[in-house]
Design a protein around this motif. Structure first.
Motif, PDB file in Angstrom:
ATOM      1  N   LEU A  13       0.846  -1.210   0.000  1.00 30.37           N
ATOM      2  CA  LEU A  13       0.000   0.000   0.000  1.00 30.37           C
ATOM      3  C   LEU A  13       0.876   1.253   0.000  1.00 30.37           C
ATOM      4  N   GLY A  14       1.561   1.469  -1.120  1.00 29.13           N
ATOM      5  CA  GLY A  14       2.425   2.637  -1.232  1.00 29.13           C
ATOM      6  C   GLY A  14       1.958   3.586  -2.313  1.00 29.13           C
ATOM      7  N   LEU A  15       2.916   4.266  -2.922  1.00 30.92           N
ATOM      8  CA  LEU A  15       2.603   5.278  -3.944  1.00 30.92           C
ATOM      9  C   LEU A  15       1.712   4.743  -5.063  1.00 30.92           C
ATOM     10  N   ILE A  16       2.094   3.587  -5.635  1.00 29.19           N
ATOM     11  CA  ILE A  16       1.372   3.110  -6.818  1.00 29.19           C
ATOM     12  C   ILE A  16       0.012   2.525  -6.429  1.00 29.19           C
ATOM     13  N   ARG A  38       2.689  -5.245   4.405  1.00 31.30           N
ATOM     14  CA  ARG A  38       3.370  -6.090   5.391  1.00 31.30           C
ATOM     15  C   ARG A  38       3.434  -5.436   6.766  1.00 31.30           C
ATOM     16  N   VAL A  73       4.332  -4.261  -4.655  1.00 36.05           N
ATOM     17  CA  VAL A  73       5.450  -4.309  -3.703  1.00 36.05           C
ATOM     18  C   VAL A  73       6.758  -4.162  -4.486  1.00 36.05           C
ATOM     19  N   VAL A  98       2.860  -4.191 -10.800  1.00 39.57           N
ATOM     20  CA  VAL A  98       3.239  -2.887 -11.347  1.00 39.57           C
ATOM     21  C   VAL A  98       4.756  -2.698 -11.293  1.00 39.57           C
ATOM     22  N   SER A 100       8.766  -2.362 -11.745  1.00 40.67           N
ATOM     23  CA  SER A 100       9.503  -1.572 -12.738  1.00 40.67           C
ATOM     24  C   SER A 100      10.338  -2.428 -13.677  1.00 40.67           C
ATOM     25  N   ALA A 126       4.814   5.917 -14.600  1.00 41.02           N
ATOM     26  CA  ALA A 126       4.470   7.125 -13.865  1.00 41.02           C
ATOM     27  C   ALA A 126       4.868   6.925 -12.425  1.00 41.02           C
ATOM     28  N   GLY A 127       5.417   7.944 -11.817  1.00 44.10           N
ATOM     29  CA  GLY A 127       5.808   7.829 -10.418  1.00 44.10           C
ATOM     30  C   GLY A 127       6.346   9.147  -9.912  1.00 44.10           C
ATOM     31  N   SER A 131       7.203   7.844  -1.499  1.00 49.23           N
ATOM     32  CA  SER A 131       6.720   6.475  -1.329  1.00 49.23           C
ATOM     33  C   SER A 131       5.872   6.393  -0.068  1.00 49.23           C
ATOM     34  N   GLY A 132       5.201   5.264   0.097  1.00 51.24           N
ATOM     35  CA  GLY A 132       4.375   5.067   1.288  1.00 51.24           C
ATOM     36  C   GLY A 132       2.909   5.380   1.036  1.00 51.24           C
TER      37      GLY A 132
END
Ligand SMILES: NC(=O)c1ccc[n+]([C@@H]2O[C@H](COP(=O)([O-])OP(=O)(O)OC[C@H]3O[C@@H](n4cnc5c(N)ncnc54)[C@H](O)[C@@H]3O)[C@@H](O)[C@H]2O)c1
Ligand SMILES: O=C(O)C(=O)C[C@]1(C(=O)O)C=C[C@@H](O)C=C1
Length: 306
Positions: A13-16, A38, A73, A98, A100, A126-127, A131-132
């Motif tokens: 459950l971060g940026l993406i 996690r 992740v 997703v 890279s 895209a990014g 993060s987080g």
């Protein structure tokens, strides 16, 4: 737009993942979005800000009954997650990611995908450097590419639905072969990140000599390098370790060109420098003329700002 998947599970459950959840919510693309990360701290934050509809305390619970599961992740964690969720995937579900890099993810996850589950790796181009769980924003994928990178044949309907989802989240979608993907991204993303990390590291070494002048008077170009070099260490460690060959190939070429430019400077070969810079300027102008300039006002900055 209407619902494409009744239930979507996001692992990590971060940026993406956060941006996907917000982008799906914006257009009502999913009936319910479940999520798992996690660390308990990340899950608590995700619950507090309502990042997904339901935060689960295990990956197995999150994927139960899901029509689409997306692994969000770091690339190095994909295999462990795949092993964990494989027995709980619904027959007929689509499993995507997703990451890279794509060859490493396909090799790590592919063997664990149960019969009857459609595995379609993907990569949104895209990014940001953030993060987080609090870094996501709904517009992240607007007008950006998302590459679908399946190995071999894949179910047409599953492919069409995943394409629809990414388009619904604002992206343009294309398909690419895994090894070709890794080579292209080594040129356009991975090597540039390593160069930015290196340049900022060099400046940091110098800072000790010049007593902070390097940072204090840093020009816009260098600031752009520092933005890139602030990207997540875990994510980028995994990117380089999982796309070794292509990145080393591009860095080898980069080093050759750098030596040629170094020699031109030392020998005063202005023609070489001028011709080289004219060529690179033409590339930038070509990108803008093709309408692919990504320096839109909030590109890569979103609500995090700079
Ligand atoms: N950040 C970018 O610019 C960008 C762009 C496109 C693709 N990607 C790819 O997307 C993926 C996620 O990147 P991000 O930027 O969202 O990262 P992030 O650090 O913001 O989020 C990663 C999440 O995964 C969780 N996580 C880590 N290991 C885990 C495990 N074993 N089990 C469950 N959860 C775990 C973390 O707690 C965190 O919540 C990576 O594979 C990355 O390569 C990143
Ligand atoms: O803009 C940024 O911060 C990014 O680095 C995004 C970026 C990229 O290189 O373009 C980084 C890694 C991804 O896999 C996709 C996108």
């Amino acid at each position: 737009m209407s619902v494409i998947y009744d239930r979507v599970a996001l692992i990590g459950l971060g940026l993406i993942a956060g941006s996907m959840s917000l982008a799906m919510r914006r257009r009502g693309l999913a009936g319910e979005v479940t999520g798992y990360a996690r660390s308990a701290e990340t899950r608590d934050t995700a619950r507090r800000i309502g990042l997904v509809d339901r935060v689960c305390d295990s990956a197995a619970e999150a994927v139960e009954g899901a029509d689409l599961v997306v692994l969000c992740v770091p690339v190095g964690a994909m295999e462990a997650v795949a092993v964990d969720i494989a027995p709980h995937l619904k027959t007929g579900a689509t499993l995507s990611d997703v990451g890279s890099t794509k060859r490493a993810v396909i090799d790590a996850v592919g063997p664990h995908v149960p019969q009857g589950v459609h595995f379609i790796p993907a990569h949104p181009l895209a990014g940001t450097e953030h993060s987080g769980p609090e870094s996501g924003f709904a517009k992240l994928f607007d007008n950006r590419w998302c590459l679908l990178v399946p190995e071999g044949g894949v179910d047409d309907a599953a492919m069409a639905n995943l394409r629809l989802l990414w388009e619904g989240m604002g992206a343009h979608v294309d398909q690419m072969e895994p090894d070709h993907h890794d080579l292209v991204l080594a040129v356009t993303s991975h090597a540039p990140h390593l160069i930015a990390y290196t340049m900022v590291g060099v400046a940091d070494d110098l800072r000790r000599v010049t007593d902070s002048e390097v940072i204090k008077y840093s020009a816009a170009g260098f600031r752009d390098f520092t933005r890139i070099a602030a990207s997540d260490p875990t994510m980028w460690r995994d990117v380089f370790l999982s796309n070794k060959d292509a990145t080393l190939e591009i860095l080898g070429r980069f080093t050759e060109e750098l030596f040629a430019l170094q020699r031109a400077i030392r020998t005063g070969d202005g023609d070489h420098l001028f011709d080289y810079f004219s060529r690179t300027r033409a590339i930038r102008r070509g990108i803008i003329e093709a309408g692919q300039d990504t320096d839109a006002p909030d590109f890569g900055r979103g609500k995090q700002g700079e």
